[in-house]
Scaffold this motif. Structure first.
Motif, PDB file in Angstrom:
ATOM      1  N   GLY A   1       0.803  -1.219   0.000  1.00  0.00           N
ATOM      2  CA  GLY A   1       0.000   0.000   0.000  1.00  0.00           C
ATOM      3  C   GLY A   1       0.835   1.268   0.000  1.00  0.00           C
ATOM      4  N   GLY A   2       2.153   1.102   0.051  1.00  0.00           N
ATOM      5  CA  GLY A   2       3.050   2.258  -0.005  1.00  0.00           C
ATOM      6  C   GLY A   2       3.343   2.886   1.342  1.00  0.00           C
ATOM      7  N   ALA A   3       2.991   2.199   2.429  1.00  0.00           N
ATOM      8  CA  ALA A   3       3.219   2.734   3.768  1.00  0.00           C
ATOM      9  C   ALA A   3       4.318   1.950   4.475  1.00  0.00           C
ATOM     10  CB  ALA A   3       1.925   2.676   4.583  1.00  0.00           C
ATOM     11  N   ALA A   4       4.845   2.546   5.535  1.00  0.00           N
ATOM     12  CA  ALA A   4       5.825   1.854   6.368  1.00  0.00           C
ATOM     13  C   ALA A   4       5.079   1.003   7.394  1.00  0.00           C
ATOM     14  CB  ALA A   4       6.716   2.869   7.083  1.00  0.00           C
ATOM     15  N   ALA A   5       5.481  -0.249   7.540  1.00  0.00           N
ATOM     16  CA  ALA A   5       4.856  -1.163   8.497  1.00  0.00           C
ATOM     17  C   ALA A   5       5.692  -1.188   9.773  1.00  0.00           C
ATOM     18  CB  ALA A   5       4.768  -2.568   7.910  1.00  0.00           C
ATOM     19  N   LEU A   6       5.083  -0.792  10.882  1.00  0.00           N
ATOM     20  CA  LEU A   6       5.768  -0.753  12.169  1.00  0.00           C
ATOM     21  C   LEU A   6       5.099  -1.720  13.136  1.00  0.00           C
ATOM     22  CD1 LEU A   6       6.016   3.144  12.544  1.00  0.00           C
ATOM     23  CD2 LEU A   6       7.660   1.600  11.446  1.00  0.00           C
ATOM     24  N   VAL A   7       5.897  -2.335  13.997  1.00  0.00           N
ATOM     25  CA  VAL A   7       5.374  -3.274  14.994  1.00  0.00           C
ATOM     26  C   VAL A   7       5.561  -2.670  16.375  1.00  0.00           C
ATOM     27  CG1 VAL A   7       5.666  -5.556  16.060  1.00  0.00           C
ATOM     28  CG2 VAL A   7       5.782  -5.307  13.569  1.00  0.00           C
TER      29      VAL A   7
END
Length: 213
Positions: free
Chosen positions: A61-67
């Motif tokens: 989706g073009g976003a940064a995935a953070l946990v």
């Protein structure tokens, strides 16, 4: 992009397949900078299971995935970064092991001194707003004052948590925060997720950052 961007936070509990579908809807609605996979009560195995399914959806989706809070799950799932707010020592360890390839963010500090100390570790952003608190319709006063103070004086980007209604977005954007975080306003809305994200972007576009002299 010369205006605040959206920073989405998942609910603290969710069905993984359902959340994946909702995230795809969110990206169809417009620009999303980051998604924080927020499972505060879950163990590493459950967090990693969710991250392995959601991280690719978020990245596509073009976003940064953070946990949130689990460096092990973040590393193994290929996430773009981690959000750590347990202690200054934990933040330092995350910065040491994740940067510069991946993002490390923090927040939840009570005192200005603690916030500045956290920023000195080299984190990529400071988060204003308590993730664990029940959301109110409006953003918390401390979130607004903290983000305004930070945005005016410091270079480290900041995220400000909005309330659970879209009407709060404008006042949060006015703080000068680089990112505006939404949680309940997106996932608990009666409207389609894509239309909520589209409306959020319309509001944020009306609040560009001041021109630098």
């Amino acid at each position: 992009m010369n205006r605040p961007r959206l920073f989405l936070v998942t609910p603290p509990e969710f069905d993984i397949s359902d959340m994946a579908a909702k995230l795809e809807q969110a990206f169809a609605g417009g620009d999303v900078a980051c998604v924080l996979i927020y499972l505060p009560g879950a163990g590493t195995k459950a967090v990693q299971e969710a991250a392995e399914k959601l991280v690719p959806v978020i990245q596509q989706g073009g976003a940064a995935a953070l946990v949130y809070g689990d460096t092990q799950a973040a590393g193994r799932s290929g996430a773009d970064g981690v959000h750590v707010d347990t202690s200054l020592e934990d933040i330092k360890l995350a910065v040491e092991s994740f940067q510069p390839e991946r993002i490390v963010g923090t927040g939840g500090t009570k005192l200005k001194h603690d916030t500045m100390e956290a920023a000195e570790t080299g984190v990529d952003y400071i988060f204003f707003g308590k993730l664990s608190l029940d959301e109110k319709e409006k953003a918390h006063d401390k979130t607004l004052s903290g983000a305004s103070w930070w945005a005016e004086l410091f270079e480290t980007p900041c995220v400000a948590m909005a309330g659970n209604s879209m009407e709060t977005l404008a006042e949060v954007a006015k703080t000068g925060a680089d990112f505006v975080a939404l949680k309940d306003a997106v996932w608990q809305s009666d409207a389609d997720v894509s239309s909520v994200v589209a409306e959020a972007n319309r509001i944020l576009e009306a609040h560009p950052f001041p021109e630098m002299e």
